[in-house]
Design an enzyme around this catalytic site. Structure first.
Site, mmCIF file in Angstrom:
data_model
loop_
_atom_site.group_PDB
_atom_site.id
_atom_site.type_symbol
_atom_site.label_atom_id
_atom_site.label_comp_id
_atom_site.label_asym_id
_atom_site.label_seq_id
_atom_site.Cartn_x
_atom_site.Cartn_y
_atom_site.Cartn_z
ATOM 1 N N SER A 215 -2.881 5.775 -8.821
ATOM 2 C CA SER A 215 -1.817 5.648 -7.841
ATOM 3 C C SER A 215 -0.770 4.658 -8.348
ATOM 4 O O SER A 215 -0.251 4.824 -9.441
ATOM 5 C CB SER A 215 -2.398 5.242 -6.487
ATOM 6 O OG SER A 215 -1.475 5.471 -5.447
ATOM 7 N N HIS A 355 -7.518 11.420 -2.842
ATOM 8 C CA HIS A 355 -6.703 10.562 -3.703
ATOM 9 C C HIS A 355 -7.534 9.435 -4.320
ATOM 10 O O HIS A 355 -8.198 8.671 -3.625
ATOM 11 C CB HIS A 355 -5.547 9.973 -2.888
ATOM 12 C CG HIS A 355 -4.605 9.125 -3.664
ATOM 13 N ND1 HIS A 355 -4.168 9.449 -4.933
ATOM 14 C CD2 HIS A 355 -3.991 7.952 -3.342
ATOM 15 C CE1 HIS A 355 -3.327 8.517 -5.356
ATOM 16 N NE2 HIS A 355 -3.217 7.604 -4.405
#
Length: 562
Positions: A215, A355
């Protein structure tokens, strides 16, 4: 004789444990630092297509691999100017400590440290992967494979808001407040490598450094890897906009209403955190004016190892701009292919996990890339790796340039030429003197390296080791490091002491058939220059460390004096 045989067995064991493929990373942070680049004074010409990575600022296109050094520096300066901000070079003084539990860095009045987890196997000097904020590829994927892991807390180096940035980078570089966090964190990675290089105990190998993160930390690992040519393997995970994803695609695929039903827009990435440099504000709503895009940022990593990790997980994959990342990956891989190292690039996009969750099926590919670029014990493939469930976007509609066929060879500063994708034999040797008395009384180790021809046996990965009865007494009494050469190994005076120095008969100088072979240390300093002929034995007295032998037009060879 018994002592000699034990030394010979030790040498053979060292060879079998240390053989590997040639390195693709550099021995310096930025090989093009001495190249002057004049950038355009303004960037107002819109281009909806992906910029041509092979188009030089002079207006001509690359025709040779040797031009990559110039073109890379141009792309680097364009990227700093428009996207990330300036990453200053190494300060005059960088100090620190290295242990099995931490690495500390001190630059002026600023300092920071990273915690270290040692692997369950292997021996020093260990490869090391720097994990941004304990994210990215799981630590266990490395520690179970003989690779140490450092947990890099990025806020210690770059934190705060855009109006009030903080951390070690901004303390040291007070004139670079406009630099974004990603470049600041990259500066911190470079300073960690500096300290590792200077560690007298050589616990970690500074030529075997990897970076990973997910990320925002995937953006960080991406920038950290592309901006330091010493990093051997860059593994960004789900880095999205601001990372490896195309800014043009991010803008085109954004939610027109400003929501999250689309890719994160460049303006959103600029405003969420000061990851990007302040100068990117000019382009946040007009990315077509950017003179670069992220496929060219990827290219900065070439010819080094690069493995992009993504997943196609629903809205998260959409927000993370997987289509734009794929466009960058496909187009950036063209630079790798043009340089003759296509197999050093990889793209993973088969998982459907949430994620930053790790798909277990990815671990096999991570191990493969780690073995190639961190352990350097496997040959690279010839073509880029693309593992994906589907092709989320195509770069064809945005790419109005073709990949040129480049002539010549690519030279890595201080480390030699890139190898063929399928080298026929190993080219790394660990050399150790068999005389315990010599090693205990001298800070130098003497390696007798024979240049007798190995061409007949070059297709074999085995090594031949013979012995010479030359005495090391004269050199062992001195703590200084001297470089010398002779046409043959010389015999010392008769002695009852068992004092022998093994001769390595096909590694490393026998990879060079004739001519002048230069020896460089890890920092790219030339420490010796010797003439090699088909029947010559060259005696080199070098301090303990890692060296590279290279000759004009030949692949370089790494060897370690222990």
């Amino acid at each position: 004789m018994k002592a000699f045989m034990l030394g010979l067995l030790f040498l053979l064991a060292a060879f079998s444990a240390s053989f590997g493929q040639q390195m693709f990373n550099s021995c310096v942070e930025n090989e093009g630092a001495d190249i002057s680049v004049t950038l355009p004074t303004s960037f107002t010409t819109a281009n909806a297509n992906l910029p041509d990575p092979f188009a030089m600022l002079s207006g001509s296109r690359m025709t040779t691999k040797e031009q990559w050094k110039q073109r890379r520096q141009e792309l680097l300066k364009l990227l700093e100017k428009t996207a990330y901000g300036t990453k200053p070079p190494k300060p005059a003084s960088v100090t620190g400590t290295v242990s099995r539990s931490s690495i500390s860095v001190k630059v002026g009045s600023a300092s920071f440290s990273v915690s270290v987890t040692m692997p369950s196997s292997g021996s020093a000097p260990y490869p090391l992967v720097i994990r941004y904020d304990n994210s990215g590829v799981p630590a266990s994927d490395f520690t179970s494979n003989g690779i140490a892991v450092a947990n890099y807390t990025t806020s210690n180096v770059g934190g705060g808001t855009r109006a009030s940035k903080s951390g070690a980078f901004y303390t040291v570089n007070s004139n670079n407040k406009s630099t974004g966090h990603l470049a600041a964190w990259a500066w911190g990675v470079s300073r960690i490598i500096d300290v590792i290089e200077d560690d007298p105990n050589k616990l970690f190998d500074p030529t075997k450094i990897g970076v990973t993160g997910c990320s925002r930390d995937g953006k960080g690992a991406f920038v950290g890897g592309i901006l330091d040519q010493r990093v051997a393997l860059t593994m960004p995970m789900e880095s999205g906009t601001g990372g490896m994803a195309s800014m043009r695609v991010a803008y085109n695929n954004r939610d027109q209403g400003g929501g999250t039903n689309g890719s994160q827009s460049p303006s959103s990435a600029y405003g969420e955190q000061p990851w990007l440099g302040d100068d990117f504000s000019t382009f946040q709503n007009s990315p077509n004016n950017l003179p670069i895009d992220m496929h060219e940022a990827i290219a900065l990593a070439a010819p080094r190892g690069f493995l992009a990790v993504y997943k196609t997980a629903g809205s998260a994959g959409q927000w993370l701009n997987v289509p734009g990342s794929h466009v960058s990956a496909v187009s950036g891989a063209e630079v790798y292919k043009a340089l003759g190292v296509g197999g050093n690039f990889g793209w993973l996009n088969t998982g459907t996990e949430s994620h930053c969750a790790w798909p277990s099926g990815y671990s096999t590919t991570v191990k493969d890339f780690s073995d190639k670029y961190l352990h350097r014990k496997k040959a690279p493939d010839a073509e880029p790796l693309f593992k994906e469930n589907n092709r989320p976007a195509t770069a064809a509609s945005m790419k109005n340039w073709t990949t040129p066929t480049l002539s010549g060879s690519l030279t890595i500063g201080g480390c030699g030429n890139t190898p063929s994708p399928t080298p026929s034999s190993s080219s790394v040797a660990s050399v150790s003197s068999s005389s315990s008395r010599a090693s205990s009384s001298s800070s130098s180790s003497v390696a007798n390296v024979s240049s007798s021809s190995s061409r007949a046996s070059s297709s074999s990965s085995s090594s031949r080791v013979s012995s010479s009865s030359s005495s090391s007494r004269a050199s062992s009494s001195s703590s200084s490091s001297r470089n010398s050469s002779s046409s043959n190994a010389t015999s010392g005076s008769s002695s009852s002491e068992e004092d022998s120095t093994p001769i390595v008969s096909n590694i490393p100088l026998t990879n060079f058939s004739s001519g002048v072979v230069q020896i460089f240390d890890l920092k790219g300093n030339k420490v010796a220059s010797v003439n090699v002929s088909g029947s010559q034995t060259v005696k080199l007295q070098l301090p303990k460390g890692v060296y590279f032998a290279k000759a004009r037009g030949m692949q370089s060879v790494k060897f370690v004096v222990k």
